[in-house]
Design a protein around this motif. Structure first.
Motif, PDB file in Angstrom:
ATOM      1  N   SER A 171      33.436  39.991  35.513  1.00 30.90           N
ATOM      2  CA  SER A 171      33.835  38.958  36.469  1.00 30.90           C
ATOM      3  C   SER A 171      33.632  37.560  35.886  1.00 30.90           C
ATOM      4  O   SER A 171      34.429  36.655  36.145  1.00 30.90           O
ATOM      5  CB  SER A 171      33.083  39.116  37.787  1.00 30.90           C
ATOM      6  N   ILE A 172      32.591  37.377  35.083  1.00 30.97           N
ATOM      7  CA  ILE A 172      32.385  36.088  34.413  1.00 30.97           C
ATOM      8  C   ILE A 172      33.495  35.828  33.400  1.00 30.97           C
ATOM      9  O   ILE A 172      34.052  34.721  33.342  1.00 30.97           O
ATOM     10  CB  ILE A 172      30.996  36.034  33.748  1.00 30.97           C
ATOM     11  N   ILE A 173      33.843  36.843  32.617  1.00 32.56           N
ATOM     12  CA  ILE A 173      34.911  36.705  31.632  1.00 32.56           C
ATOM     13  C   ILE A 173      36.244  36.409  32.322  1.00 32.56           C
ATOM     14  O   ILE A 173      36.990  35.503  31.922  1.00 32.56           O
ATOM     15  CB  ILE A 173      35.009  37.964  30.748  1.00 32.56           C
ATOM     16  N   PHE A 174      36.550  37.153  33.377  1.00 31.20           N
ATOM     17  CA  PHE A 174      37.799  36.945  34.105  1.00 31.20           C
ATOM     18  C   PHE A 174      37.868  35.536  34.687  1.00 31.20           C
ATOM     19  O   PHE A 174      38.898  34.854  34.568  1.00 31.20           O
ATOM     20  CB  PHE A 174      37.936  37.978  35.222  1.00 31.20           C
ATOM     21  N   SER A 175      36.794  35.099  35.313  1.00 32.21           N
ATOM     22  CA  SER A 175      36.775  33.768  35.921  1.00 32.21           C
ATOM     23  C   SER A 175      36.917  32.667  34.872  1.00 32.21           C
ATOM     24  O   SER A 175      37.625  31.678  35.083  1.00 32.21           O
ATOM     25  CB  SER A 175      35.491  33.566  36.707  1.00 32.21           C
ATOM     26  N   THR A 176      36.256  32.843  33.738  1.00 29.22           N
ATOM     27  CA  THR A 176      36.335  31.853  32.670  1.00 29.22           C
ATOM     28  C   THR A 176      37.752  31.740  32.128  1.00 29.22           C
ATOM     29  O   THR A 176      38.288  30.631  31.985  1.00 29.22           O
ATOM     30  CB  THR A 176      35.362  32.214  31.530  1.00 29.22           C
ATOM     31  N   PHE A 177      38.373  32.880  31.865  1.00 34.20           N
ATOM     32  CA  PHE A 177      39.745  32.849  31.365  1.00 34.20           C
ATOM     33  C   PHE A 177      40.717  32.298  32.406  1.00 34.20           C
ATOM     34  O   PHE A 177      41.692  31.620  32.063  1.00 34.20           O
ATOM     35  CB  PHE A 177      40.205  34.223  30.891  1.00 34.20           C
ATOM     36  N   MET A 178      40.463  32.562  33.673  1.00 35.18           N
ATOM     37  CA  MET A 178      41.322  32.036  34.734  1.00 35.18           C
ATOM     38  C   MET A 178      41.247  30.513  34.774  1.00 35.18           C
ATOM     39  O   MET A 178      42.277  29.833  34.846  1.00 35.18           O
ATOM     40  CB  MET A 178      40.908  32.621  36.086  1.00 35.18           C
ATOM     41  N   VAL A 179      40.049  29.968  34.699  1.00 37.49           N
ATOM     42  CA  VAL A 179      39.876  28.512  34.726  1.00 37.49           C
ATOM     43  C   VAL A 179      40.510  27.871  33.491  1.00 37.49           C
ATOM     44  O   VAL A 179      41.268  26.900  33.589  1.00 37.49           O
ATOM     45  CB  VAL A 179      38.381  28.147  34.824  1.00 37.49           C
ATOM     46  N   ILE A 180      40.222  28.406  32.326  1.00 43.45           N
ATOM     47  CA  ILE A 180      40.773  27.849  31.091  1.00 43.45           C
ATOM     48  C   ILE A 180      42.292  27.960  31.078  1.00 43.45           C
ATOM     49  O   ILE A 180      42.991  27.013  30.713  1.00 43.45           O
ATOM     50  CB  ILE A 180      40.150  28.548  29.858  1.00 43.45           C
ATOM     51  N   GLY A 181      42.808  29.087  31.509  1.00 42.97           N
ATOM     52  CA  GLY A 181      44.253  29.280  31.537  1.00 42.97           C
ATOM     53  C   GLY A 181      44.955  28.308  32.462  1.00 42.97           C
ATOM     54  O   GLY A 181      46.007  27.760  32.139  1.00 42.97           O
ATOM     55  N   ARG A 182      44.391  28.062  33.606  1.00 41.01           N
ATOM     56  CA  ARG A 182      45.008  27.128  34.557  1.00 41.01           C
ATOM     57  C   ARG A 182      44.929  25.691  34.065  1.00 41.01           C
ATOM     58  O   ARG A 182      45.826  24.903  34.308  1.00 41.01           O
ATOM     59  CB  ARG A 182      44.375  27.270  35.927  1.00 41.01           C
ATOM     60  N   LEU A 183      43.834  25.349  33.389  1.00 39.16           N
ATOM     61  CA  LEU A 183      43.716  24.002  32.825  1.00 39.16           C
ATOM     62  C   LEU A 183      44.716  23.795  31.689  1.00 39.16           C
ATOM     63  O   LEU A 183      45.405  22.777  31.625  1.00 39.16           O
ATOM     64  CB  LEU A 183      42.299  23.753  32.321  1.00 39.16           C
ATOM     65  N   VAL A 184      44.792  24.767  30.785  1.00 40.37           N
ATOM     66  CA  VAL A 184      45.674  24.647  29.628  1.00 40.37           C
ATOM     67  C   VAL A 184      47.137  24.650  30.056  1.00 40.37           C
ATOM     68  O   VAL A 184      47.955  23.890  29.527  1.00 40.37           O
ATOM     69  CB  VAL A 184      45.388  25.784  28.617  1.00 40.37           C
ATOM     70  N   ALA A 185      47.479  25.483  31.034  1.00 39.36           N
ATOM     71  CA  ALA A 185      48.864  25.566  31.486  1.00 39.36           C
ATOM     72  C   ALA A 185      49.282  24.353  32.313  1.00 39.36           C
ATOM     73  O   ALA A 185      50.466  24.146  32.545  1.00 39.36           O
ATOM     74  CB  ALA A 185      49.067  26.838  32.302  1.00 39.36           C
ATOM     75  N   GLY A 186      48.322  23.574  32.742  1.00 40.70           N
ATOM     76  CA  GLY A 186      48.637  22.400  33.540  1.00 40.70           C
ATOM     77  C   GLY A 186      48.914  22.713  34.992  1.00 40.70           C
ATOM     78  O   GLY A 186      49.493  21.898  35.713  1.00 40.70           O
ATOM     79  N   VAL A 187      48.521  23.897  35.433  1.00 41.85           N
ATOM     80  CA  VAL A 187      48.748  24.285  36.820  1.00 41.85           C
ATOM     81  C   VAL A 187      47.824  23.506  37.754  1.00 41.85           C
ATOM     82  O   VAL A 187      48.215  23.116  38.845  1.00 41.85           O
ATOM     83  CB  VAL A 187      48.539  25.811  36.991  1.00 41.85           C
ATOM     84  N   HIS A 188      46.581  23.287  37.309  1.00 36.04           N
ATOM     85  CA  HIS A 188      45.606  22.548  38.108  1.00 36.04           C
ATOM     86  C   HIS A 188      44.922  21.490  37.257  1.00 36.04           C
ATOM     87  O   HIS A 188      44.766  21.657  36.054  1.00 36.04           O
ATOM     88  CB  HIS A 188      44.526  23.488  38.666  1.00 36.04           C
ATOM     89  N   TRP A 189      44.493  20.421  37.917  1.00 29.34           N
ATOM     90  CA  TRP A 189      43.662  19.434  37.259  1.00 29.34           C
ATOM     91  C   TRP A 189      42.221  19.890  37.329  1.00 29.34           C
ATOM     92  O   TRP A 189      41.854  20.771  38.095  1.00 29.34           O
ATOM     93  CB  TRP A 189      43.786  18.086  37.948  1.00 29.34           C
ATOM     94  N   PHE A 190      41.379  19.258  36.506  1.00 32.74           N
ATOM     95  CA  PHE A 190      39.959  19.610  36.482  1.00 32.74           C
ATOM     96  C   PHE A 190      39.319  19.394  37.854  1.00 32.74           C
ATOM     97  O   PHE A 190      38.495  20.197  38.295  1.00 32.74           O
ATOM     98  CB  PHE A 190      39.238  18.788  35.405  1.00 32.74           C
ATOM     99  N   THR A 191      39.703  18.332  38.539  1.00 36.23           N
ATOM    100  CA  THR A 191      39.121  18.061  39.852  1.00 36.23           C
ATOM    101  C   THR A 191      39.512  19.126  40.876  1.00 36.23           C
ATOM    102  O   THR A 191      38.738  19.413  41.796  1.00 36.23           O
ATOM    103  CB  THR A 191      39.553  16.678  40.364  1.00 36.23           C
TER     104      THR A 191
END
Length: 72
Positions: free
Chosen positions: A25-45
Motif C-alpha cells: 500500500s505504501i508503494i502503490f500510494s507513492t507511485f500514485m502520487v508521483i505519477g499524478r505529479l509527473v503527468a500534470g494531473v494534479h498540483w502539489f497543493t
C-alpha cells in the motif's frame, strides 16, 4: 489504503500478510502520487489537500469502527 492496512492488521494474525499489505500500500500510494505529479494531473497543493482530507476521513472511519465493533 490506510483503511486497508488497518483492517488487515485488525483481522489477520499472519505477520507476513500484514507486512506485505503494508509495504504494497505504501508503494502503490507513492507511485500514485508521483505519477499524478509527473503527468500534470494534479498540483502539489492538490495532493497535500487530499492527504489532509484523507487523514480526517480515516480518523472518522477508525472512530466508527472502534465505536460499533466490540470484538476488539
Amino acid at each position: 489504503m490506510p483503511t486497508l492496512v488497518y483492517q488487515v492488521n485488525r483481522r489477520s494474525t499472519n505477520l507476513l500478510l500484514r507486512r506485505f499489505v503494508c509495504v504494497m500500500s505504501i508503494i502503490f500510494s507513492t507511485f500514485m502520487v508521483i505519477g499524478r505529479l509527473v503527468a500534470g494531473v494534479h498540483w502539489f497543493t492538490d495532493i497535500v489537500g487530499a492527504v489532509i482530507l484523507s487523514t480526517g476521513l480515516y480518523c472518522l472511519y477508525k472512530a466508527m469502527v472502534l465505536l460499533f465493533c466490540d470484538d476488539k
